[in-house]
Enzyme design. Structure first.
Site, PDB file in Angstrom:
ATOM      1  N   ASP A  50       0.491  -1.190  -0.149  1.00 37.45           N
ATOM      2  CA  ASP A  50      -0.343  -0.067  -0.041  1.00 37.45           C
ATOM      3  C   ASP A  50       0.849   1.199  -0.272  1.00 37.45           C
ATOM      4  OD1 ASP A  50      -2.279  -1.957   0.648  1.00 37.45           O
ATOM      5  OD2 ASP A  50      -2.544  -1.041   2.910  1.00 37.45           O
ATOM      6  N   ARG A  86      -0.263  -0.748  -8.805  1.00 35.68           N
ATOM      7  CA  ARG A  86      -1.716  -0.443  -8.190  1.00 35.68           C
ATOM      8  C   ARG A  86      -1.700   1.322  -8.254  1.00 35.68           C
ATOM      9  NH1 ARG A  86      -2.779  -2.136  -2.900  1.00 35.68           N
ATOM     10  NH2 ARG A  86      -3.869  -3.439  -3.188  1.00 35.68           N
TER      11      ARG A  86
HETATM   12  P1  FDA Z   1     -14.149   8.316  -5.918  1.00 35.25           P
HETATM   13  O1  FDA Z   1     -13.781   9.245  -4.644  1.00 35.25           O
HETATM   14  O2  FDA Z   1     -14.349   9.623  -7.713  1.00 35.25           O
HETATM   15  O3  FDA Z   1     -15.662   7.598  -6.403  1.00 35.25           O
HETATM   16  C1  FDA Z   1     -15.625   7.305  -7.158  1.00 35.25           C
HETATM   17  C2  FDA Z   1     -17.466   6.792  -7.160  1.00 35.25           C
HETATM   18  O4  FDA Z   1     -17.479   5.276  -6.334  1.00 35.25           O
HETATM   19  C3  FDA Z   1     -18.513   7.506  -6.509  1.00 35.25           C
HETATM   20  O5  FDA Z   1     -19.000   8.677  -7.030  1.00 35.25           O
HETATM   21  C4  FDA Z   1     -19.285   6.074  -5.919  1.00 35.25           C
HETATM   22  O6  FDA Z   1     -20.065   5.823  -6.368  1.00 35.25           O
HETATM   23  C5  FDA Z   1     -18.038   5.083  -5.730  1.00 35.25           C
HETATM   24  N1  FDA Z   1     -16.953   5.774  -3.574  1.00 35.25           N
HETATM   25  C6  FDA Z   1     -16.112   5.461  -4.109  1.00 35.25           C
HETATM   26  N2  FDA Z   1     -15.488   5.801  -2.958  1.00 35.25           N
HETATM   27  C7  FDA Z   1     -16.420   4.952  -1.868  1.00 35.25           C
HETATM   28  C8  FDA Z   1     -16.748   4.756  -0.925  1.00 35.25           C
HETATM   29  N3  FDA Z   1     -15.911   4.975   0.259  1.00 35.25           N
HETATM   30  N4  FDA Z   1     -18.272   4.653  -0.060  1.00 35.25           N
HETATM   31  C9  FDA Z   1     -18.931   4.584  -0.832  1.00 35.25           C
HETATM   32  N5  FDA Z   1     -18.742   4.500  -2.752  1.00 35.25           N
HETATM   33  C10 FDA Z   1     -17.735   5.183  -3.242  1.00 35.25           C
HETATM   34  N6  FDA Z   1      -5.624   5.091  -1.097  1.00 35.25           N
HETATM   35  C11 FDA Z   1      -4.526   5.411  -0.102  1.00 35.25           C
HETATM   36  O7  FDA Z   1      -3.480   6.699  -0.755  1.00 35.25           O
HETATM   37  N7  FDA Z   1      -3.166   4.459  -0.252  1.00 35.25           N
HETATM   38  C12 FDA Z   1      -3.368   2.346  -1.177  1.00 35.25           C
HETATM   39  O8  FDA Z   1      -2.478   2.186  -1.259  1.00 35.25           O
HETATM   40  C13 FDA Z   1      -4.454   2.130  -1.427  1.00 35.25           C
HETATM   41  N8  FDA Z   1      -4.766   1.805  -1.374  1.00 35.25           N
HETATM   42  C14 FDA Z   1      -6.335   0.683  -2.168  1.00 35.25           C
HETATM   43  C15 FDA Z   1      -6.601  -0.488  -2.869  1.00 35.25           C
HETATM   44  C16 FDA Z   1      -7.778  -0.872  -3.599  1.00 35.25           C
HETATM   45  C17 FDA Z   1      -7.471  -2.066  -3.971  1.00 35.25           C
HETATM   46  C18 FDA Z   1      -8.652   0.666  -3.859  1.00 35.25           C
HETATM   47  C19 FDA Z   1     -10.401   0.229  -4.722  1.00 35.25           C
HETATM   48  C20 FDA Z   1      -8.438   1.900  -3.169  1.00 35.25           C
HETATM   49  C21 FDA Z   1      -7.456   2.012  -2.393  1.00 35.25           C
HETATM   50  N9  FDA Z   1      -7.136   3.018  -1.930  1.00 35.25           N
HETATM   51  C22 FDA Z   1      -5.686   3.255  -1.450  1.00 35.25           C
HETATM   52  C23 FDA Z   1      -8.553   4.177  -2.284  1.00 35.25           C
HETATM   53  C24 FDA Z   1      -8.075   4.934  -2.864  1.00 35.25           C
HETATM   54  O9  FDA Z   1      -6.810   6.475  -2.769  1.00 35.25           O
HETATM   55  C25 FDA Z   1      -9.377   6.393  -3.507  1.00 35.25           C
HETATM   56  O10 FDA Z   1      -9.798   7.061  -1.812  1.00 35.25           O
HETATM   57  C26 FDA Z   1     -10.699   5.494  -3.748  1.00 35.25           C
HETATM   58  O11 FDA Z   1     -10.800   4.199  -3.761  1.00 35.25           O
HETATM   59  C27 FDA Z   1     -11.793   6.274  -3.839  1.00 35.25           C
HETATM   60  O12 FDA Z   1     -11.981   6.946  -4.480  1.00 35.25           O
HETATM   61  P2  FDA Z   1     -12.434   6.360  -6.421  1.00 35.25           P
HETATM   62  O13 FDA Z   1     -11.235   5.844  -7.272  1.00 35.25           O
HETATM   63  O14 FDA Z   1     -12.907   5.263  -6.323  1.00 35.25           O
HETATM   64  O15 FDA Z   1     -12.899   7.483  -7.114  1.00 35.25           O
END
Ligand code: FDA
Length: 307
Positions: A132, A182
């Site tokens: 991570d 990732r």
């Molecule tokens: P965005 O925040 O734009 O969300 C897109 C849509 O997805 C939203 O409109 C909503 O519908 C849905 N959604 C997103 N988050 C949601 C929530 N919490 N609850 C409900 N719905 C939600 N970060 C980091 O800094 N270090 C790391 O090591 C990791 N590792 C990691 C692994 C994996 C497998 C994932 C999926 C995510 C991470 N993250 C992370 C977190 C990442 O940085 C980020 O904060 C989240 O994935 C939310 O961003 P999205 O890309 O989903 O887009």
């Protein structure tokens, strides 16, 4: 929205809240939306359920910034036992580790030994270990550390955050070394000199970095995981892969347990490679607050649980 995000991220780092909030039943109940339970057994059962829908998984035991090397070595032992259980249960699962969970704040050498043990065990099972990415104060040290571990263990991948200005340079350098990546948007509270603040610009940078990664997949055969729940981005990345001749087998998407669960099933049914990250463990407070900050609408879920 961004005010809420900042307040929630501030709460995630507040020590008083960290030791007091998790005691409340309604908070524990709300957390269930994002994790199947605190034990590895509950996490394994959730993975077996997802496997029935042909969805592979990644496990992460919650916890960060541990303060003793004994704890670091206990966590290392935990991951090795988990890998044995994964093997026994014959599930398609990998592990994802935070460096500060296995001693990074205390001793880089001990962290290296700990991660080497987890990685060696994973390699013996033909599996990958993901690292991570934590707040930006750790970025350079994590990348240096990753380069060292990658030289010995090609079965490792590092998380890179699209909101950091530096990430394009980091990704380009890591692809040259055949690093596996990732890509995430980024979940921590960062200053505006370090991280892009406007959400739309973070999304655009994510897409730009994703295109660089797809090129890396094609030319260097690295493994790329696009970790996002953003369906618009997923569509654009899939279209770019198709346009550039990267096949569906060569890259994957990753999402968190409990978020967009139906979409996860639908994508898998359509033959899109998707892996679900399952978090578990007792130290869920900071991690949970970061999930709330990603979507402050989730707060209503907590409020509903109070009543
Ligand atoms: P965005 O925040 O734009 O969300 C897109 C849509 O997805 C939203 O409109 C909503 O519908 C849905 N959604 C997103 N988050 C949601 C929530 N919490 N609850 C409900 N719905 C939600 N970060 C980091 O800094 N270090 C790391 O090591 C990791 N590792 C990691 C692994 C994996 C497998 C994932 C999926 C995510 C991470 N993250 C992370 C977190 C990442 O940085 C980020 O904060 C989240 O994935 C939310 O961003 P999205 O890309 O989903 O887009």
């Amino acid at each position: 929205m961004s005010l809420f995000r900042n307040i929630l991220l501030w709460c995630s780092e507040n020590n008083w809240l960290k030791s007091n909030l998790p005691r409340y039943g309604f908070v524990k109940k709300a957390v269930k939306k994002f994790m199947p339970g605190e034990s590895s057994l509950e996490a394994l059962n959730a993975a077996k359920n997802l496997q029935r829908h042909h969805i592979p998984t990644v496990f992460t035991k919650l916890g960060e910034n541990i303060t003793s090397l004994l704890e670091a070595s206990a966590t290392t032992g935990h991951y090795i036992k988990l890998l044995e259980d994964i093997e026994k249960e014959k599930i398609d699962s990998e592990v994802s580790v935070k460096l500060t969970q296995i001693g990074f704040d205390l001793s880089v050498e001990e962290t290296f030994k700990n991660l080497s043990k987890i990685t060696a065990k994973s390699a013996s099972l033909g599996k990958m270990v993901w690292i991570d990415m934590e707040r930006s104060g750790y970025t350079q040290a994590s990348i240096d550390f990753y380069k060292r571990i990658l030289a010995e263990y090609p079965n490792t991948g590092l998380c890179i955050q699209a909101y950091l200005y530096r990430s394009e340079k980091d990704i380009t350098g890591l692809i040259e070394l055949k690093g596996n990546i990732r890509l995430v948007k980024g979940a921590y509270k960062e200053s505006e000199t370090t991280a892009i603040k406007l959400k739309k610009s973070v999304d655009e940078n994510y897409y730009k970095l994703a295109c660089i990664l797809l090129k890396g997949v094609k030319e260097k055969k690295i493994r790329a995981a696009f970790a996002t729940h953003d369906l618009g981005l997923i569509e654009r990345i899939s279209a770019e892969a198709l346009r550039t001749g990267v096949t569906k087998e060569q890259y994957e998407f990753q999402m968190l347990y409990g978020i967009r669960s139906n979409d996860q099933k639908l994508m898998t049914e359509k033959g899109i490679r998707l892996r679900t990250l399952i978090s578990y463990g007792e130290s869920w407070y900071a991690w949970y607050l970061r999930r709330l900050a990603e979507r402050p609408a989730n707060l209503w879920f907590v409020i509903k649980n109070i009543f």
